[in-house]
Design a protein around this motif. Structure first.
Motif, PDB file in Angstrom:
ATOM      1  N   ALA A 111       0.762  -1.101  -0.148  1.00 42.31           N
ATOM      2  CA  ALA A 111       0.040  -0.076   0.168  1.00 42.31           C
ATOM      3  C   ALA A 111       0.887   1.494   0.032  1.00 42.31           C
ATOM      4  CB  ALA A 111      -1.129  -0.044   1.134  1.00 42.31           C
ATOM      5  N   GLU A 112       1.755   1.211   0.774  1.00 38.22           N
ATOM      6  CA  GLU A 112       2.864   2.381   0.730  1.00 38.22           C
ATOM      7  C   GLU A 112       3.661   2.525  -0.452  1.00 38.22           C
ATOM      8  OE1 GLU A 112       4.939   5.613   2.327  1.00 38.22           O
ATOM      9  OE2 GLU A 112       2.976   4.548   3.174  1.00 38.22           O
ATOM     10  N   ALA A 113       4.014   1.451  -1.123  1.00 36.55           N
ATOM     11  CA  ALA A 113       4.664   1.650  -2.496  1.00 36.55           C
ATOM     12  C   ALA A 113       3.852   2.359  -3.478  1.00 36.55           C
ATOM     13  CB  ALA A 113       5.054   0.122  -2.936  1.00 36.55           C
ATOM     14  N   VAL A 114       2.430   1.613  -3.542  1.00 33.30           N
ATOM     15  CA  VAL A 114       1.453   2.287  -4.498  1.00 33.30           C
ATOM     16  C   VAL A 114       1.231   3.931  -4.251  1.00 33.30           C
ATOM     17  CG1 VAL A 114      -0.654   2.159  -5.344  1.00 33.30           C
ATOM     18  CG2 VAL A 114       0.389   0.264  -4.830  1.00 33.30           C
ATOM     19  N   TRP A 115       1.224   4.147  -3.018  1.00 35.34           N
ATOM     20  CA  TRP A 115       1.110   5.580  -2.458  1.00 35.34           C
ATOM     21  C   TRP A 115       2.248   6.504  -3.012  1.00 35.34           C
ATOM     22  CZ3 TRP A 115      -2.826   8.065   0.492  1.00 35.34           C
ATOM     23  CH2 TRP A 115      -2.366   9.167   1.094  1.00 35.34           C
ATOM     24  N   GLN A 116       3.429   5.933  -2.777  1.00 37.07           N
ATOM     25  CA  GLN A 116       4.501   6.742  -3.262  1.00 37.07           C
ATOM     26  C   GLN A 116       4.599   6.740  -4.646  1.00 37.07           C
ATOM     27  OE1 GLN A 116       7.883   5.742  -1.212  1.00 37.07           O
ATOM     28  NE2 GLN A 116       7.125   5.381   1.006  1.00 37.07           N
ATOM     29  N   THR A 117       4.060   5.659  -5.509  1.00 39.91           N
ATOM     30  CA  THR A 117       4.306   5.695  -6.892  1.00 39.91           C
ATOM     31  C   THR A 117       3.209   6.861  -7.426  1.00 39.91           C
ATOM     32  OG1 THR A 117       4.898   3.564  -6.938  1.00 39.91           O
ATOM     33  CG2 THR A 117       4.003   4.404  -8.796  1.00 39.91           C
ATOM     34  N   LEU A 118       2.216   7.141  -6.795  1.00 41.20           N
ATOM     35  CA  LEU A 118       1.127   8.008  -7.018  1.00 41.20           C
ATOM     36  C   LEU A 118       1.651   9.667  -6.817  1.00 41.20           C
ATOM     37  CD1 LEU A 118      -2.176   6.403  -5.893  1.00 41.20           C
ATOM     38  CD2 LEU A 118      -1.461   6.649  -8.145  1.00 41.20           C
ATOM     39  N   GLY A 119       2.889   9.530  -6.218  1.00 43.80           N
ATOM     40  CA  GLY A 119       3.382  10.885  -6.010  1.00 43.80           C
ATOM     41  C   GLY A 119       2.674  11.543  -4.603  1.00 43.80           C
ATOM     42  N   LEU A 120       2.260  10.826  -3.876  1.00 42.26           N
ATOM     43  CA  LEU A 120       1.599  11.132  -2.508  1.00 42.26           C
ATOM     44  C   LEU A 120       2.874  10.951  -1.284  1.00 42.26           C
ATOM     45  CD1 LEU A 120      -1.796   9.401  -2.843  1.00 42.26           C
ATOM     46  CD2 LEU A 120      -1.129  11.781  -2.919  1.00 42.26           C
ATOM     47  N   PRO A 121       2.676  11.991  -0.458  1.00 37.77           N
ATOM     48  CA  PRO A 121       3.776  12.274   0.717  1.00 37.77           C
ATOM     49  C   PRO A 121       4.055  10.849   1.324  1.00 37.77           C
ATOM     50  CG  PRO A 121       2.205  13.823   0.661  1.00 37.77           C
ATOM     51  CD  PRO A 121       1.560  13.040  -0.050  1.00 37.77           C
ATOM     52  N   PRO A 122       5.104  10.242   1.497  1.00 38.36           N
ATOM     53  CA  PRO A 122       5.597   8.857   1.944  1.00 38.36           C
ATOM     54  C   PRO A 122       5.383   9.060   3.410  1.00 38.36           C
ATOM     55  CG  PRO A 122       7.463  10.212   1.287  1.00 38.36           C
ATOM     56  CD  PRO A 122       6.535  10.796   0.889  1.00 38.36           C
ATOM     57  N   GLU A 123       4.962   7.774   4.123  1.00 41.60           N
ATOM     58  CA  GLU A 123       4.758   7.931   5.567  1.00 41.60           C
ATOM     59  C   GLU A 123       6.013   7.011   6.035  1.00 41.60           C
ATOM     60  OE1 GLU A 123       0.847   6.649   6.767  1.00 41.60           O
ATOM     61  OE2 GLU A 123       0.080   8.357   6.041  1.00 41.60           O
ATOM     62  N   SER A 124       6.608   6.158   5.144  1.00 47.10           N
ATOM     63  CA  SER A 124       7.390   5.249   5.650  1.00 47.10           C
ATOM     64  C   SER A 124       8.567   4.615   4.564  1.00 47.10           C
ATOM     65  CB  SER A 124       6.923   3.917   6.283  1.00 47.10           C
ATOM     66  OG  SER A 124       6.116   3.165   5.292  1.00 47.10           O
ATOM     67  N   ASP A 125       9.451   4.012   4.686  1.00 52.51           N
ATOM     68  CA  ASP A 125      10.336   3.369   3.871  1.00 52.51           C
ATOM     69  C   ASP A 125      10.060   1.901   3.640  1.00 52.51           C
ATOM     70  OD1 ASP A 125      12.300   2.587   2.050  1.00 52.51           O
ATOM     71  OD2 ASP A 125      14.007   2.972   3.102  1.00 52.51           O
ATOM     72  N   TRP A 126       9.013   1.912   2.612  1.00 46.98           N
ATOM     73  CA  TRP A 126       8.611   0.445   2.245  1.00 46.98           C
ATOM     74  C   TRP A 126       9.596  -0.568   1.979  1.00 46.98           C
ATOM     75  CZ3 TRP A 126       8.523  -2.458  -2.350  1.00 46.98           C
ATOM     76  CH2 TRP A 126       8.563  -1.437  -3.534  1.00 46.98           C
TER      77      TRP A 126
END
Length: 275
Positions: free
Chosen positions: A198-213
């Motif tokens: 979920a975090e990987a997709v989130w970051q791929t969408l250009g959204l602010p990261p919450e953790s290093d997946w």
């Protein structure tokens, strides 16, 4: 439709998605991220919850999950793609093909053709299409089928470039190959694995990261011989033998099973399901 909100530190403004449709098999259904009530959560539900939290006040975020466990890419293309395209969602994710290439007999060219047909119908029907290089548990099984997987993923990269889709490279993430990220069935990610996806997709969408997946797990402590043999016996009894029986009889774990969340409806999960 996407709207602008929440400028990032780099000055760019990530999109706010108001609707999301997920297509695929057991990976997108959420196995083995088991909830106390016996249902599965998974990365798509986690992503939907986070996207819903970014919705503007008074704006409903809508989510559908058409995934059904055991489905091959041809079945996903035939049963899910046109349904998803007709929903007119902002964001669509399509993950499929790994069930195909892990079978003893697989026409990878046919898998790629079904994937291409799916993308050709989905890309024009949404604001953003996301594809994935599926993760694989490191071991002899994955190694045996690696040439097929590499062929599939090379085609997927080219397909995404031609249609403006984003690609999340889960297969290249060393941590998602760690055996501790996989459930007892050795086929599906644990809750922690789904959280990272979920975090990987989130970051791929250009959204602010919450953790290093991609960060690795602590060094593993190898179980003793007896513990490994017990785990192997349990895996064979509970998962491997039933899987073989289904293959021999031409059945699938998804036969007769409806889509996880078949309609694009407002999604406001309870706090306990957002963790």
């Amino acid at each position: 439709m996407q709207t602008d909100a929440q400028t990032t530190a780099s000055g760019s403004t990530p999109a706010t998605y108001t609707s999301f449709v997920a297509l695929g098999d057991s990976f997108t259904e959420g196995m083995s991220d088991l909830l106390p009530d016996g249902t599965y959560r998974g990365w798509a539900d986690l992503l939907a919850a986070r996207l819903a939290a970014r919705a503007e006040p008074g704006q409903d975020f809508r989510y559908a999950n058409l995934a059904v466990r055991g489905k091959l890419i041809r079945q996903i293309s035939e049963d899910q793609v046109d349904v998803a395209a007709a929903m007119g969602a902002d964001l669509i994710t399509l993950v499929g093909g790994l069930n195909d290439v892990l079978r003893p007999k697989c026409d990878v060219d046919a898998v790629c053709a079904a994937l291409e047909s799916s993308v050709e119908r989905l890309a024009p029907a949404c604001e953003q299409l996301v594809l994935m290089r599926s993760p694989a548990r490191r071991g002899p099984v994955a190694a045996r089928f690696l040439p097929r997987m590499e062929q599939l993923y090379a085609f997927l990269d080219d397909l995404a470039a031609r249609h403006g889709a984003l690609v999340v490279d889960l297969h290249g993430a060393e941590v998602l190959g760690d055996q501790r990220m996989w459930g007892d069935d050795r086929l599906h990610l644990t809750a922690e694995g789904h959280r990272r996806v979920a975090e990987a997709v989130w970051q791929t969408l250009g959204l602010p990261p919450e953790s290093d997946w991609t960060v690795g797990l602590p060094p593993a402590v190898r179980p003793g011989w007896a513990a490994r043999r017990t785990a192997d016996a349990r895996f064979t009894r509970q998962h491997l033998l039933p899987w073989i029986a289904r293959r021999l009889t031409g059945r699938s774990s998804g036969d007769g099973r409806p889509a996880k969340r078949p309609d694009l409806l407002p999604y406001a999960p309870l706090p306990s399901s957002e963790d």
